[in-house]
Scaffold this motif. Structure first.
Motif, PDB file in Angstrom:
ATOM      1  N   ALA A 102      70.158  90.150  81.085  1.00  0.00           N
ATOM      2  CA  ALA A 102      69.609  88.803  81.309  1.00  0.00           C
ATOM      3  C   ALA A 102      68.106  88.809  81.094  1.00  0.00           C
ATOM      4  O   ALA A 102      67.539  87.852  80.569  1.00  0.00           O
ATOM      5  N   GLU A 103      67.477  89.911  81.502  1.00  0.00           N
ATOM      6  CA  GLU A 103      66.020  90.003  81.288  1.00  0.00           C
ATOM      7  C   GLU A 103      65.690  89.852  79.800  1.00  0.00           C
ATOM      8  O   GLU A 103      64.771  89.120  79.426  1.00  0.00           O
ATOM      9  N   ILE A 104      66.458  90.520  78.974  1.00  0.00           N
ATOM     10  CA  ILE A 104      66.181  90.451  77.519  1.00  0.00           C
ATOM     11  C   ILE A 104      66.348  89.008  77.023  1.00  0.00           C
ATOM     12  O   ILE A 104      65.534  88.514  76.233  1.00  0.00           O
ATOM     13  N   THR A 105      67.373  88.304  77.523  1.00  0.00           N
ATOM     14  CA  THR A 105      67.575  86.919  77.063  1.00  0.00           C
ATOM     15  C   THR A 105      66.416  86.020  77.510  1.00  0.00           C
ATOM     16  O   THR A 105      66.115  85.025  76.858  1.00  0.00           O
ATOM     17  N   GLY A 106      65.766  86.393  78.623  1.00  0.00           N
ATOM     18  CA  GLY A 106      64.648  85.601  79.131  1.00  0.00           C
ATOM     19  C   GLY A 106      63.451  85.602  78.186  1.00  0.00           C
ATOM     20  O   GLY A 106      62.563  84.763  78.296  1.00  0.00           O
ATOM     21  N   ARG A 107      63.423  86.544  77.249  1.00  0.00           N
ATOM     22  CA  ARG A 107      62.314  86.571  76.281  1.00  0.00           C
ATOM     23  C   ARG A 107      62.373  85.363  75.341  1.00  0.00           C
ATOM     24  O   ARG A 107      61.374  84.987  74.737  1.00  0.00           O
ATOM     25  N   SER A 108      63.571  84.804  75.201  1.00  0.00           N
ATOM     26  CA  SER A 108      63.702  83.574  74.409  1.00  0.00           C
ATOM     27  C   SER A 108      64.598  82.630  75.211  1.00  0.00           C
ATOM     28  O   SER A 108      65.750  82.388  74.864  1.00  0.00           O
ATOM     29  N   PRO A 109      64.052  82.097  76.315  1.00  0.00           N
ATOM     30  CA  PRO A 109      64.917  81.432  77.307  1.00  0.00           C
ATOM     31  C   PRO A 109      65.552  80.135  76.825  1.00  0.00           C
ATOM     32  O   PRO A 109      66.507  79.671  77.424  1.00  0.00           O
ATOM     33  N   HIS A 110      65.013  79.568  75.728  1.00  0.00           N
ATOM     34  CA  HIS A 110      65.589  78.308  75.266  1.00  0.00           C
ATOM     35  C   HIS A 110      66.734  78.514  74.287  1.00  0.00           C
ATOM     36  O   HIS A 110      67.419  77.562  73.934  1.00  0.00           O
ATOM     37  N   LEU A 111      66.922  79.740  73.821  1.00  0.00           N
ATOM     38  CA  LEU A 111      67.986  79.989  72.850  1.00  0.00           C
ATOM     39  C   LEU A 111      68.968  81.077  73.278  1.00  0.00           C
ATOM     40  O   LEU A 111      70.189  80.901  73.188  1.00  0.00           O
ATOM     41  N   ALA A 112      68.432  82.229  73.707  1.00  0.00           N
ATOM     42  CA  ALA A 112      69.298  83.393  73.902  1.00  0.00           C
ATOM     43  C   ALA A 112      70.385  83.192  74.965  1.00  0.00           C
ATOM     44  O   ALA A 112      71.555  83.527  74.711  1.00  0.00           O
ATOM     45  N   PRO A 113      70.060  82.628  76.151  1.00  0.00           N
ATOM     46  CA  PRO A 113      71.133  82.471  77.146  1.00  0.00           C
ATOM     47  C   PRO A 113      72.275  81.583  76.617  1.00  0.00           C
ATOM     48  O   PRO A 113      73.449  81.893  76.827  1.00  0.00           O
ATOM     49  N   THR A 114      71.928  80.514  75.901  1.00  0.00           N
ATOM     50  CA  THR A 114      72.968  79.637  75.341  1.00  0.00           C
ATOM     51  C   THR A 114      73.774  80.393  74.287  1.00  0.00           C
ATOM     52  O   THR A 114      75.002  80.281  74.227  1.00  0.00           O
ATOM     53  N   ALA A 115      73.072  81.168  73.445  1.00  0.00           N
ATOM     54  CA  ALA A 115      73.764  81.904  72.383  1.00  0.00           C
ATOM     55  C   ALA A 115      74.835  82.827  72.961  1.00  0.00           C
ATOM     56  O   ALA A 115      75.901  83.017  72.375  1.00  0.00           O
ATOM     57  N   LEU A 116      74.560  83.389  74.156  1.00  0.00           N
ATOM     58  CA  LEU A 116      75.488  84.351  74.762  1.00  0.00           C
ATOM     59  C   LEU A 116      76.457  83.682  75.760  1.00  0.00           C
ATOM     60  O   LEU A 116      77.170  84.373  76.479  1.00  0.00           O
ATOM     61  N   ASN A 117      76.433  82.340  75.809  1.00  0.00           N
ATOM     62  CA  ASN A 117      77.204  81.585  76.804  1.00  0.00           C
ATOM     63  C   ASN A 117      76.853  82.038  78.224  1.00  0.00           C
ATOM     64  O   ASN A 117      77.721  82.173  79.082  1.00  0.00           O
ATOM     65  N   CYS A 118      75.579  82.284  78.436  1.00  0.00           N
ATOM     66  CA  CYS A 118      75.102  82.745  79.747  1.00  0.00           C
ATOM     67  C   CYS A 118      73.996  81.835  80.267  1.00  0.00           C
ATOM     68  O   CYS A 118      73.067  82.292  80.931  1.00  0.00           O
ATOM     69  N   ALA A 119      74.056  80.534  79.913  1.00  0.00           N
ATOM     70  CA  ALA A 119      72.971  79.624  80.296  1.00  0.00           C
ATOM     71  C   ALA A 119      73.330  78.840  81.547  1.00  0.00           C
ATOM     72  O   ALA A 119      74.476  78.448  81.751  1.00  0.00           O
ATOM     73  N   ALA A 120      72.297  78.612  82.390  1.00  0.00           N
ATOM     74  CA  ALA A 120      72.457  77.692  83.512  1.00  0.00           C
ATOM     75  C   ALA A 120      72.465  76.269  82.947  1.00  0.00           C
ATOM     76  O   ALA A 120      71.841  76.037  81.917  1.00  0.00           O
ATOM     77  N   PRO A 121      73.161  75.330  83.560  1.00  0.00           N
ATOM     78  CA  PRO A 121      73.932  75.452  84.801  1.00  0.00           C
ATOM     79  C   PRO A 121      75.391  75.864  84.569  1.00  0.00           C
ATOM     80  O   PRO A 121      76.138  75.967  85.525  1.00  0.00           O
TER      81      PRO A 121
END
Ligand SMILES: Cc1cc2nc3c(=O)[nH]c(=O)nc-3n(C[C@H](O)[C@H](O)[C@H](O)COP(=O)(O)OP(=O)(O)OC[C@H]3O[C@@H](n4cnc5c(N)ncnc54)[C@H](O)[C@@H]3O)c2cc1C
Length: 404
Positions: free
Chosen positions: A83-102
């Motif tokens: 999750a830390e790594i995805t935070g480096r691009s918080p507007h794209l990476a969490p969504t790309a991995l289906n790991c975005a809030a909410p």
């Protein structure tokens, strides 16, 4: 004590770091350009769907969800550095991995408390990344950090519940892919136990009476990539009684259960944002000269960089300890540490971002670097998921209890 990541985490870290370099960072600019061409700014740019397909193909999917029935089966300790790594691009990476809030919190709620039918109808498409979701608790009229204040009504009427109320800052609800809202309201407003008055209910976003009124801004940003933050009115909204999650009166407990993992996920991503800020600050400081020497040779700038590094290392250790406790003694047993990271991380990361902005001069507040938007995003986490002061009060009370 072993501070090394285990083999599975190392393998996934390697894959994810490569995915970020090859796909996510190059997509940041493309997403921005594509968004400018969209019919509605709330639509999802095509590049995001491409990233999702690639992440899924590479097995970088639903990493947040513990347990292997629905998720990748990682522990919190294994997921934290990812999750830390995805935070480096918080507007794209969490969504790309289906790991975005909410969505993550909502999927956790459905996994833990949803009926078989609710899982089939809503959890499965969420896990597949086919739809998005929102969580609607906060209300403009009342101090919503105290969930007992919530005024929205969920009244039983035959085989249905009728929902009336007004919510705001409902993340993701502006996105047309947001098909389902988990709404918190009161089924028993006069009940004796103020923590049993609330319930949670699933409301499809196309139900008559659901009105998405406007997008709430964050320091002037629309936060498109998060699907915006909507003001939503529920005006005599009728849904079948089976849409209730768990039992009547169980809403408060579900909200508490939802927030533990959500808070640590935010903190993990914030550390990634801080790492990106340090990198940008260093690159800028070595590349510009003022008053005869590189900015990086100014003692004050070196202090910012050193302090930022020390703070990030401290935060990461506390977040990893918290993740380990959540895995070993459960979210309840990790209560103090979850509150500690929720207080410490946004505060520190906001400060690091502020120093990175300063090191960039005017560029720092501009649209040409991600720092201003990252700062605004990090700043909101001193409020969202419970303001700092609420966590401080509760943590201090538990500490004082030992001496009373
Ligand atoms: C970008 C963003 C996204 C959000 N997304 C969502 C979402 O998706 N869904 C959702 O339901 N909500 C969401 N929220 C709302 C957020 O959770 C609330 O803002 C938060 O819970 C605080 O509630 P409030 O705004 O009503 O502040 P209030 O409850 O009015 O509190 C205001 C201030 O009073 C002080 N205060 C309150 N209680 C105490 C105390 N016990 N001790 C000391 N001081 C205290 C604090 O300083 C606090 O900041 C989001 C907010 C933002 C900014």
């Amino acid at each position: 004590m072993d501070f090394a990541f285990d083999a599975r985490t190392e393998e996934l870290r390697g894959k994810l770091l490569a995915f970020m370099d090859e796909h996510v960072y190059p997509a940041e600019k493309i997403a921005e350009e594509q968004r400018a061409e969209l019919a509605s700014p709330w639509d999802t740019p095509a590049i995001v769907e491409e990233l999702k397909a690639e992440a899924r193909k590479q097995g970088l999917w639903n990493l947040f969800l513990p347990g292997s029935e629905y998720g990748a089966g990682l522990t919190n300790l294994q997921y934290a550095p990812l999750a830390e790594i995805t935070g480096r691009s918080p507007h794209l990476a969490p969504t790309a991995l289906n790991c975005a809030a909410p969505d993550t919190g909502n999927m956790e709620v459905l996994t833990q408390f949803g009926s078989d039918e609710q899982k089939k109808q809503w959890l499965e498409p969420l896990l597949a990344g086919e739809i998005r979701s929102a969580f609607a608790m906060t209300e403009p009229e009342v101090a919503s950090s105290d969930a007992t204040n919530i005024r929205t009504r969920i009244d039983r009427d035959g085989d249905e519940y009728v929902i009336n109320g007004r919510k705001w800052y409902i993340s993701g609800a502006m996105n047309p892919d947001c098909k389902i809202l988990i709404v918190m309201g009161k089924t028993d407003p006069d009940g004796e136990d103020i923590r049993r008055q609330q319930s949670m209910i699933l409301v499809p976003s196309d139900t008559p009476g659901v009105q998405i009124r406007r997008a709430m801004q964050v320091y002037g940003y629309e936060d498109h990539s998060h699907g915006g933050h909507a003001e939503v009115v529920f005006d005599d909204v009728r849904v079948p009684a089976e849409n209730l999650i768990g039992e009547e009166g169980g809403g408060f407990a579900i909200a508490q259960a939802r927030l533990g993992p959500g808070r640590i996920h935010h903190c993990m991503r914030l550390i990634g944002m801080a790492e990106r800020a340090i990198e940008l600050m260093c690159r800028r400081a070595v590349s510009r000269t003022a008053f005869g020497k590189p900015i990086a040779q100014q003692g004050v700038v070196q202090n910012w960089i050193a302090d930022a590094r020390v703070s990030v290392e401290q935060l990461r250790l506390l977040v990893l300890k918290t993740a380990w406790l959540m895995d070993t003694v459960g979210n309840r047993g990790a209560h103090t540490e979850i509150q500690a990271i929720k207080i410490a991380t946004p505060r520190t990361v906001v400060d690091i971002l502020d120093k990175a902005v300063q090191a960039h001069g005017a560029g720092g507040v501009s649209q040409d670097f991600p720092l201003a938007e990252l700062w605004a995003s990090a700043r909101t986490l001193k409020l969202a998921d419970g303001p700092d002061e609420v966590h401080q009060r509760s943590l201090a009370r538990r500490e004082l209890k030992k001496y009373i």
